[in-house]
Scaffold this motif. Structure first.
Motif, short mmCIF file in Angstrom:
data_model
loop_
_atom_site.label_atom_id
_atom_site.label_comp_id
_atom_site.label_asym_id
_atom_site.label_seq_id
_atom_site.Cartn_x
_atom_site.Cartn_y
_atom_site.Cartn_z
N THR A 32 0.80 -1.40 -0.19
CA THR A 32 -0.04 0.11 0.00
C THR A 32 0.82 1.28 0.10
OG1 THR A 32 -2.07 -1.22 1.13
CG2 THR A 32 -1.71 1.35 1.28
N ARG A 33 2.06 1.29 0.88
CA ARG A 33 2.71 2.55 0.89
C ARG A 33 3.82 2.57 -0.34
NH1 ARG A 33 0.92 5.75 4.30
NH2 ARG A 33 3.22 6.92 4.15
N TYR A 34 3.81 1.36 -1.04
CA TYR A 34 4.74 1.31 -2.12
C TYR A 34 4.05 2.12 -3.43
CZ TYR A 34 7.43 0.10 -6.17
OH TYR A 34 8.39 0.08 -7.35
N PHE A 35 2.52 1.55 -3.55
CA PHE A 35 1.65 2.24 -4.45
C PHE A 35 1.37 3.73 -4.29
CE2 PHE A 35 0.53 -2.43 -5.08
CZ PHE A 35 0.68 -2.53 -6.60
N ARG A 36 1.40 3.81 -3.17
CA ARG A 36 0.80 5.42 -2.64
C ARG A 36 2.13 6.33 -3.30
NH1 ARG A 36 2.22 8.99 1.06
NH2 ARG A 36 0.55 10.64 1.82
N ALA A 37 3.31 5.79 -2.88
CA ALA A 37 4.41 6.64 -3.14
C ALA A 37 4.72 6.78 -4.81
CB ALA A 37 5.64 6.02 -2.49
N SER A 38 4.25 5.75 -5.56
CA SER A 38 4.48 5.52 -6.78
C SER A 38 3.71 6.54 -7.58
CB SER A 38 4.45 4.19 -7.34
OG SER A 38 4.67 3.96 -8.64
N MET A 39 2.25 6.39 -7.25
CA MET A 39 1.30 7.13 -7.81
C MET A 39 1.54 8.68 -7.52
SD MET A 39 -1.15 5.77 -9.61
CE MET A 39 -2.46 6.93 -9.48
N LEU A 40 2.02 9.08 -6.06
CA LEU A 40 2.35 10.56 -5.76
C LEU A 40 3.40 10.89 -6.75
CD1 LEU A 40 2.32 10.36 -1.84
CD2 LEU A 40 0.43 11.58 -3.74
N ASP A 41 4.32 10.23 -7.21
CA ASP A 41 5.42 10.65 -8.00
C ASP A 41 4.87 10.73 -9.31
OD1 ASP A 41 7.31 10.45 -6.07
OD2 ASP A 41 7.99 8.68 -6.53
N VAL A 42 4.16 10.06 -10.04
CA VAL A 42 3.49 10.05 -11.33
C VAL A 42 2.52 11.40 -11.57
CG1 VAL A 42 2.24 9.11 -13.06
CG2 VAL A 42 3.95 7.50 -11.69
N VAL A 43 1.68 11.64 -10.51
CA VAL A 43 0.75 12.67 -10.66
C VAL A 43 1.24 13.83 -10.78
CG1 VAL A 43 -1.14 11.02 -9.46
CG2 VAL A 43 0.07 12.72 -8.16
N LYS A 44 2.69 14.01 -9.99
CA LYS A 44 3.34 15.27 -10.12
C LYS A 44 3.84 15.55 -11.59
CE LYS A 44 4.19 15.15 -5.34
NZ LYS A 44 5.19 15.11 -4.27
N MET A 45 4.04 14.73 -12.47
CA MET A 45 4.64 14.93 -13.83
C MET A 45 4.09 15.62 -14.74
SD MET A 45 6.43 10.89 -14.46
CE MET A 45 7.66 10.29 -13.37
N ASP A 46 4.51 16.14 -15.74
CA ASP A 46 4.24 17.17 -16.81
C ASP A 46 2.98 16.34 -17.50
OD1 ASP A 46 5.91 19.09 -15.90
OD2 ASP A 46 7.29 18.67 -17.37
N PHE A 47 2.97 15.27 -17.84
CA PHE A 47 2.03 14.68 -18.78
C PHE A 47 0.81 14.53 -18.12
CE2 PHE A 47 3.63 10.93 -16.88
CZ PHE A 47 2.68 10.24 -16.69
N ILE A 48 0.80 14.49 -16.75
CA ILE A 48 -0.48 14.23 -15.88
C ILE A 48 -1.21 15.79 -16.18
CG2 ILE A 48 -1.71 13.95 -13.68
CD1 ILE A 48 -0.67 11.29 -15.21
#
Length: 319
Positions: A201-217
């Motif tokens: 759960t912590r791993y998926f949360r951290a991975s999603m938080l990193d992705v949603v900050k990217m430019d393409f999002i």
């Protein structure tokens, strides 16, 4: 892709040979063995048994003999159970696989769902509550959590059996047997899910938080796409790429089982016989089982490399 797979296979062979050498030397250099641990044997009988099983040979000669057996698919002979190690593992390892595959599906599903939902509401009440529950579940020692579940659901409430795979003396078949196995699976599965779901759960949360900050999002949102489309089609797809690496390490875990959990719940799996063989110093079983896990680890890494190269062609270019 074919050349990439061939290169990875060629790199795996020397690693497997090195693993076999380390595993053999580790157990061969361990003081004592199954024969020395049997205090009822006379010195003459112990020497006779060591000659029969080749334990009086030079160390390197024993390794070459064991390696020749491995090439033929023979993992040796169990001194404790008096059966071939291959037959012994085949008898128990699928029970470990059954327990582990059910637990894996559940804790990966929970980890993915809760982790993504928590990442979508960072620092919210839901996020803080998930963090508290995750760390609480992860903080329990395995044996204590297993005993606690037995105390609550088997001893106090009488909802589920204490352990084993079926009822004592049961000759049930068909759906009756399936229901018995399902009831005995419940508590060890719950224990494994509670212990493993938190870190995922912590791993998926951290991975999603990193992705949603990217430019393409930000670009996808600026185009006016619905939030559900942004999250599940763009963010989640990219956040799942690192999961490929984690899945590679799950392959040996499916067959090794949870050693402590199997022992506490008396589940007849490979982890259970692993502890018994360790106590009896039955090194052929321990070496065969450890080498089997080493092969699965290398195979899992190979599968992860291939899947990652398929998902990201840049991996093939750099390799």
């Amino acid at each position: 892709m074919r050349n990439f797979i061939l290169r990875r296979l060629l790199q795996t062979l020397p690693m497997l040979l090195l693993a076999s050498f380390i595993i053999f030397m580790l157990f061969a250099k361990t003081p004592g063995d199954f024969i020395d641990g049997n205090i009822t044997l006379t010195a003459a009988r112990a020497a006779e048994l060591k000659a029969i099983y080749g334990l009086d040979q030079p160390l390197f000669t024993r390794y070459l003999h064991w390696l020749a057996q491995l090439v033929r698919g023979d993992l040796g002979f169990s001194l404790q159970y008096q059966v071939p190690v291959t037959q012994l593992l085949n008898q128990y390892i699928w029970n470990s696989f059954l327990l582990a595959i059910i637990a894996l599906i559940l804790y990966w599903g929970i980890g993915l769902t809760v982790g993504v939902a928590s990442a979508m509401k960072p620092n919210s009440l839901f996020d803080h509550l998930v963090s508290i529950l995750v760390f609480a579940a992860m903080s329990f020692p395995t044996f204590f959590l297993c005993l606690l579940l037995i105390k609550w659901f088997a001893v106090d409430l009488h909802w589920l059996p204490v352990g084993g795979m079926t009822n004592t003396g049961s000759d049930a078949t068909g759906w009756a047997w399936v229901m018995q196995v399902a009831a005995h699976l419940a508590l060890p599965v719950v224990a494994l899910v509670m212990l493993q779901a938190g870190s995922l759960t912590r791993y998926f949360r951290a991975s999603m938080l990193d992705v949603v900050k990217m430019d393409f999002i930000r670009t996808a949102r600026a185009k006016g796409l619905r939030e559900r489309t942004v999250i599940f089609r763009h963010a989640l797809r990219n956040a799942l790429l690192p999961v490929i690496t984690l899945l590679g390490f799950e392959l040996p875990g499916l067959f090794s089982g949870a050693i402590i959990t199997e022992k506490v719940f008396n589940w007849p799996g490979a982890g259970h016989i692993h502890i018994d063989s360790l106590a009896a110093r039955d090194y052929p079983v321990l070496m065969g089982f450890t080498l089997f896990l080493a092969v699965l680890t290398l195979l899992g890494n190979l599968i992860a490399d291939v899947l990652y190269a398929w998902a990201d062609p840049r991996i093939r270019v750099r390799s």
